[in-house]
Motif scaffolding. Structure first.
Motif, mmCIF file in Angstrom:
data_model
loop_
_atom_site.group_PDB
_atom_site.id
_atom_site.type_symbol
_atom_site.label_atom_id
_atom_site.label_comp_id
_atom_site.label_asym_id
_atom_site.label_seq_id
_atom_site.Cartn_x
_atom_site.Cartn_y
_atom_site.Cartn_z
ATOM 1 N N GLN A 59 -1.629 5.588 12.102
ATOM 2 C CA GLN A 59 -2.745 5.036 11.426
ATOM 3 C C GLN A 59 -3.244 3.979 12.314
ATOM 4 O OE1 GLN A 59 -2.714 5.782 6.964
ATOM 5 N NE2 GLN A 59 -0.330 5.446 7.904
ATOM 6 N N ARG A 60 -4.442 3.386 12.443
ATOM 7 C CA ARG A 60 -4.881 2.255 13.051
ATOM 8 C C ARG A 60 -4.544 1.230 12.061
ATOM 9 N NH1 ARG A 60 -7.712 2.891 17.477
ATOM 10 N NH2 ARG A 60 -8.774 4.862 17.672
ATOM 11 N N ASP A 109 -9.632 7.325 12.220
ATOM 12 C CA ASP A 109 -8.758 6.308 11.899
ATOM 13 C C ASP A 109 -7.365 6.560 12.292
ATOM 14 O OD1 ASP A 109 -8.531 8.523 10.431
ATOM 15 O OD2 ASP A 109 -8.414 7.416 8.556
ATOM 16 N N PRO A 118 -7.397 2.102 3.885
ATOM 17 C CA PRO A 118 -8.197 2.230 4.747
ATOM 18 C C PRO A 118 -9.034 0.836 4.406
ATOM 19 C CG PRO A 118 -8.961 3.837 3.177
ATOM 20 C CD PRO A 118 -7.651 3.578 2.777
ATOM 21 N N GLN A 135 -14.887 -0.549 4.324
ATOM 22 C CA GLN A 135 -15.902 -0.480 5.261
ATOM 23 C C GLN A 135 -17.137 -0.388 4.392
ATOM 24 O OE1 GLN A 135 -15.184 2.941 7.722
ATOM 25 N NE2 GLN A 135 -13.654 1.900 8.957
#
Length: 564
Positions: free
Chosen positions: A280-281, A304, A415, A418
């Motif tokens: 994962q990023r 991602d 995540p 965003q």
């Protein structure tokens, strides 16, 4: 000079985009000039930017030349003969170009941003000072620290109340006193950032640590600008670090970038062979225990994720290849034919046709688990809708990644927060388009391209984008109750229909989800079926009204010449 070594020091031009200019809104003129910034403007470029015919565009270009924004081509008044169509004054092969003057370039890059007040500017400067203290509390994180911050430019003048920018002179100093060791430390910092997935943001003229420090101070603000101090003691002092945070560096060996070593077993299908590490990023890639072969990487790729490679990943070829190969020779003798999981059932599966969302006619008999059908773009029956298929593929993708991280003992990184995608701004053209849909009942992008509103300059793809903007706002919907003849037609929605759809989305969205263990399809709550029936009846009524109206008032077509 800008603190990062690049940047504009002449300032930003701000205009009122709604003010009239040469008979048009300043926004339209600015957007028109922006199209010709690189290679100049042609007549067809102008027709795509403003809603005028060829004669009107020539008149507007002449007005821009008179105002000093454009330079007319040298052969503007010369007679022209088109040898392609053997006519004089050909519209299609008119390649004359108007070039931008310095005033035109300035207007092309003008902004409609309003100036800040002194109070807001002081608040922004206080945030920069607070960020400087945080940077200095841990200078090893960025390898730079802030010595002083001073107010310069218009912000340094206390009598200036309206401020377009907050200009600050920031003195940054390196953490290590040896430039060679400082450079090696920044290389380590940069490669660690690349390993976490920051591949597009790690290069900078001064260094990755310098860029991280500037980002921590001002972010990507268009108001705050950071500069290198020009002279000692210039400007009002806002912050000064009394400690000396530059330390002596110990000599180290020459730095070498870590070598990417792939794994030898695919973590999903279990086959032996080269498998690229996947993470994962935000997670270190070089130490990741999850590896995927070329086929599985294409099936499970998402934006991602990061992997050991730079080639763009596409799933199209892998899906069609595996659909053909797995029925003949599966990867596992028992369990799922693709991943080998025990919870697998052999049954027919239908390929998804993304054009209309329905399943294909020829089924594929495969032994698959609950996750792999969505990876191969397969559904359990040929009557599934497009929205259901999209949710099924998303649930299977989430399940694949959850199983991969669970097997490797990797914790899932939440995540980043965003922001939701902003809906496009509705302009006068969108309102005119909405009124046209309401007037004629139903129309398509092809009808718009043939209508007088296009004026021979827009094709159906251009109108599809504008219709998509109205879709985003829920102002139009697709005609579904008209058969094959109504395919591609859209109609206006009613307030009742929009309210019913909002209630349905708040209660339940049909389709499979990943519940943490399996891909399941939850049952709708009580009362949802009744709401769905009411919404379908309202949509059917509006469809019939739209079809009757368009039959009585069809969209007019503009006369076409040789070139459309």
């Amino acid at each position: 000079m800008a603190l990062g070594g690049i940047g504009r020091q002449e300032g930003e031009r701000v205009v009122d985009l709604d003010a009239p200019l040469l008979g048009h809104a300043t926004r339209e003129v600015r957007d028109l000039l922006k199209r010709g910034d690189a290679f100049g403007l042609g007549i067809r470029d102008a027709q795509r930017a403003v809603h005028l015919d060829r004669a009107g565009c020539l008149s507007l270009l002449a007005a821009l030349v008179g105002a000093g924004y454009l330079t007319a081509p040298d052969d503007l008044d010369r007679p022209r003969h088109c040898y392609s169509c053997r006519t004089d004054d050909c519209e299609y092969h008119d390649h004359r170009t108007w070039t931008l003057t310095p005033a035109g370039r300035s207007l092309a890059h003008a902004s409609g941003r309003r100036p800040s007040t002194r109070k807001n500017a002081d608040a922004l400067a206080a945030k920069v000072v607070k960020a400087a203290r945080e940077v200095n509390s841990d200078p090893d994180a960025t390898l730079w620290w802030v010595k002083s911050i001073r107010a310069v430019g218009a912000y340094a003048d206390p009598g200036q109340d309206s401020l377009l920018h907050v200009d600050l002179a920031v003195e940054l100093r390196p953490r290590l006193d040896d430039p060679l060791e400082q450079r090696k430390a920044e290389q380590r910092l940069r490669d660690a950032a690349r390993d976490r997935g920051e591949r597009q943001r790690v290069w900078d003229m001064v260094g990755y640590g310098h860029w991280r420090t500037r980002l921590a101070l001002a972010g990507r603000s268009k108001v705050v600008r950071l500069f290198v101090p020009a002279r000692e003691g210039e400007g009002r002092l806002l912050f000064e670090e009394e400690r000396e945070l530059t330390v002596s560096a110990k000599a180290t060996e020459p730095y070498r970038r870590p070598v990417d070593v792939p794994l030898t077993t695919c973590s999903w299908c279990g086959r032996q062979g080269e498998a690229s590490r996947v993470a994962q990023r935000g997670v270190a890639l070089v130490s990741s225990l999850v590896g995927l072969c070329e086929l599985c990487l294409s099936l499970g790729w998402a934006d991602d994720l990061q992997y050991q490679g730079s080639v763009e990943v596409w799933s199209w070829g892998a899906v069609r290849r595996l659909r053909t190969e797995l029925p003949v020779s599966s990867f596992h003798a028992s369990g799922c034919a693709l991943c080998g999981r025990d919870e697998a059932v052999e049954r027919p599966w239908w390929p998804v046709d993304h054009r209309d969302g329905s399943g294909g006619e020829e089924p594929v008999v495969l032994r698959l688990c609950d996750v792999c059908p969505g990876l191969l773009e397969l559904v359990d029956s040929p009557g599934r809708g497009g929205a259901w298929c999209a949710r099924h593929e998303h649930a299977c993708m989430v399940g694949m990644r959850a199983l991969l991280w669970r097997r490797a003992g990797v914790s899932v990184v939440a995540p980043s927060g965003q922001k939701a995608r902003k809906r496009p701004r509705l302009t006068a053209l969108h309102r005119e388009l909405q009124a046209m849909v309401e007037e004629h009942g139903a129309l398509s992008a092809v009808d718009l391209a043939r209508a007088p509103i296009s004026q021979g300059r827009q094709d159906s793809r251009w109108w599809m984008v504008r219709l998509a903007h109205l879709f985003d706002h829920g102002l139009i919907a697709e005609v579904r109750d008209g058969g094959e003849e109504a395919r591609g037609l859209v109609r206006a929605t009613s307030g009742v229909e929009r309210d019913l759809e909002a209630q349905l989305d708040a209660l339940h969205r049909p389709g499979p989800v990943w519940d943490g263990q399996r891909v399941v399809e939850p049952a709708p709550p009580e009362g949802w079926a009744e709401l769905r029936t009411r919404a379908d009846k309202e949509a059917a009524r509006l469809d019939q009204e739209a079809l009757l109206r368009v039959a009585a008032h069809p969209v007019p077509r503009a006369p076409r010449g040789r070139w459309g």
